[in-house]
Design an enzyme around this catalytic site. Structure first.
Site, mmCIF file in Angstrom:
data_model
loop_
_atom_site.group_PDB
_atom_site.id
_atom_site.type_symbol
_atom_site.label_atom_id
_atom_site.label_comp_id
_atom_site.label_asym_id
_atom_site.label_seq_id
_atom_site.Cartn_x
_atom_site.Cartn_y
_atom_site.Cartn_z
ATOM 1 C CB VAL A 156 -0.693 0.119 1.217
ATOM 2 C CG1 VAL A 156 -1.663 1.233 1.324
ATOM 3 C CG2 VAL A 156 -1.911 -1.295 1.279
ATOM 4 C CB CYS A 157 1.665 3.931 -2.347
ATOM 5 S SG CYS A 157 2.414 5.566 -2.517
ATOM 6 C CG LEU A 158 -2.392 5.901 3.293
ATOM 7 C CD1 LEU A 158 -3.144 6.686 2.131
ATOM 8 C CD2 LEU A 158 -3.346 4.794 4.044
#
Length: 171
Positions: A72-74
């Site tokens: 996840v890119c958060l």
């Protein structure tokens, strides 16, 4: 502990409080609605001062989630994590908001980002297609999501931490 006491389905790996799976339902009124994902969470020894590692176990089509690894890119998880946050924030707020408001300008999945920018209707159709194929509703009377097709090469995580199921398989 808050997450274990919440309404989320949480499965510990080998009774280890630092590694577990959480069942995440897609937010209503989004193309992810009716989807059910199994999300792997690993807490570092420095938690809550260091963010947990989060990864989707079944496939999802989203600009900020790697289709193959589930990473996840958060920013709030990867860069701006604070000890004021906890795992319940991730599953009640951060991930639902990420699904509701994807950021195609910072993609892990270039195809999803490009499609969202070029043709939002086609992006939504493909998201729904992935939900139907990889994140289906639970079967009646079952607590587990029908997550993957039989011919997919994803790990069977439904029995993680179950020694008796491993013993039965070896018989």
């Amino acid at each position: 502990m808050k997450l274990l006491m919440s309404n989320f389905d949480v499965s510990l790996v080998n009774d280890n409080m630092q590694e577990f799976y959480v069942t995440l339902h897609g937010p209503p009124e989004t193309p992810f609605e009716n989807g059910i994902w199994r999300v792997h969470v690993e807490l570092p020894d420095q938690y809550p001062f260091k963010s947990p590692s989060i990864g989707f176990m079944n496939k999802i089509f989203h600009p900020n989630i790697d289709e193959e690894s589930g990473s996840v890119c958060l920013d709030v998880i990867n860069q701006t994590w604070s000890p004021m946050y906890d795992c319940i924030n991730i599953f009640e707020t951060f991930l639902p908001q990420l699904l509701r408001y994807p950021n195609p300008t910072d993609p892990l999945n270039g195809e999803a980002a490009s499609l969202l920018l070029r043709n939002p209707g086609e992006y939504e159709r493909k998201v729904r297609q992935f939900v139907a194929a990889h994140a289906r509703k639970t079967e009646p009377g079952s607590s587990k999501a029908s997550q993957v097709d039989e011919d997919e090469e994803l790990p069977d995580i439904s029995d993680v931490g179950s020694i008796s199921s491993l013993d039965d398989a070896s018989d």
